[in-house]
Design a protein around this motif. Structure first.
Motif, PDB file in Angstrom:
ATOM      1  N   MET A 100      -9.432   4.989  13.692  1.00 56.11           N
ATOM      2  CA  MET A 100      -9.334   4.605  12.293  1.00 56.11           C
ATOM      3  C   MET A 100      -8.426   5.592  11.588  1.00 56.11           C
ATOM      4  N   ALA A 101      -8.185   5.382  10.307  1.00 49.50           N
ATOM      5  CA  ALA A 101      -7.282   6.265   9.583  1.00 49.50           C
ATOM      6  C   ALA A 101      -7.644   6.297   8.106  1.00 49.50           C
ATOM      7  N   ASN A 102      -7.295   7.426   7.487  1.00 54.60           N
ATOM      8  CA  ASN A 102      -7.357   7.576   6.040  1.00 54.60           C
ATOM      9  C   ASN A 102      -5.916   7.614   5.546  1.00 54.60           C
ATOM     10  N   LEU A 103      -5.548   6.685   4.688  1.00 54.83           N
ATOM     11  CA  LEU A 103      -4.188   6.564   4.204  1.00 54.83           C
ATOM     12  C   LEU A 103      -4.121   6.847   2.714  1.00 54.83           C
ATOM     13  N   VAL A 104      -2.984   7.359   2.275  1.00 56.65           N
ATOM     14  CA  VAL A 104      -2.738   7.632   0.866  1.00 56.65           C
ATOM     15  C   VAL A 104      -1.477   6.877   0.455  1.00 56.65           C
ATOM     16  N   ILE A 105      -1.500   6.281  -0.722  1.00 60.92           N
ATOM     17  CA  ILE A 105      -0.301   5.629  -1.274  1.00 60.92           C
ATOM     18  C   ILE A 105       0.277   6.553  -2.330  1.00 60.92           C
TER      19      ILE A 105
END
Length: 297
Positions: free
Chosen positions: A290-295
């Motif tokens: 899984m991943a934690n993404l930032v915009i």
């Protein structure tokens, strides 16, 4: 036929609609199920939920549930958490959030759903997507006993409120440093006083204490949801590291959960080789990335 997105604000309504789907793969779905049950318990205690919270059920053309998600994170930027879902549903979710005028500056959860949703949000609202953290979900297979160390587990109590809160808070910052990231670069939950007291009263927070009775390590777990308990956090203060406290604490807690009839899982930061090595040695095996993404705008 395009997937249908159903939003609701009641975790009980969400569980009623998606419970069978969630129960079919309770390890992969652990974050969403544990939060749903936790917020139900909080509601029973009279705790109001923020208006920004929502739950998502994704249905296919036949009406079958094929995905789920939530926006319940209590920390900024309040990232939604997505479970596996059809690619077109992840893109449709981005469009729905854009149309609802919701600002989304972060997304966590299963790949590729979070990548597709984040990319579409960046296209619609401007910005670029950056990976904050790659995580890996593991489930315990055959538990292997580590080399024994002095001391043992002690259930944390209300008298430990200050120390438990301090170590919960330190956990994410130290994890960033161990993974080579700037301290504080990963948004994380720090339970407030009321929530910390609830967790202590539940009996699901422990210290490993040394032979003098001094706490040298903190470990917590979420009560089982659909037969799966998730271990977190696992924190050893810097001065106590390298002594085997974490391995023994995780093994002891995992063994207790398993003895009570539940499956056990946990997440690791893929950039932290130490924790990944420890858990693999104890018998934890990878299940999903899984991943934690930032915009960034």
């Amino acid at each position: 036929m395009s997937p249908r997105l159903e939003f609701c604000t009641d975790p009980g309504e969400f569980l009623a609609a998606a419970g069978d789907y969630l129960a079919a793969d309770p390890v992969v779905n652990t974050i969403v199920t544990s939060f749903a049950h936790r917020l139900l318990a909080q509601r029973a205690d009279g705790v109001a939920q923020p208006e920004r919270n929502w739950w998502l059920v994704v249905r296919d053309g036949s009406g079958a549930v094929v995905g789920a998600g939530m926006r319940t994170a209590p920390f900024e930027p309040y990232p939604p958490f997505l479970l596996p879902m059809p690619d077109e549903a992840a893109v449709a979710l981005a469009c729905a959030l854009h149309e609802r005028g919701q600002e989304v500056l972060g997304l966590n959860g299963a790949l590729p759903a979070v990548e597709l949703c984040a990319a579409e949000l960046a296209r619609l609202d401007g910005g670029r997507v950056r990976v904050s953290r790659h995580t890996r979900l593991h489930e315990l297979g055959e538990l292997a006993s580590p080399a024994p160390v002095p001391g043992g587990l002690r259930v944390a109590t209300e008298d430990d409120l200050n120390l438990a809160t301090e170590w919960f808070d330190a956990f994410a910052g130290d994890a960033d440093e161990q993974a080579g990231r700037p301290r504080g670069s990963s948004a994380h939950e720090v339970p407030d006083r009321a929530e910390m007291l609830r967790r202590l009263r539940s009996g699901w927070v422990w210290f490993w204490v040394d032979e003098t009775g001094e706490p040298v390590h903190l470990i917590g777990a979420n009560p089982p949801s659909f037969g799966v308990a998730r271990v977190a956090p696992v924190y050893t203060p810097p001065a106590q590291r390298g002594r085997g406290w974490a391995s023994n604490a995780v093994a002891a807690v995992s063994g207790r959960i398993r003895a009570d009839g539940a499956r056990v899982c946990l997440f690791t930061d893929q950039a932290n080789p130490t924790s990944n090595k420890i858990y693999a040695a104890l018998g934890y095996r990878p299940v999903a990335d899984m991943a934690n993404l930032v915009i960034v705008r």
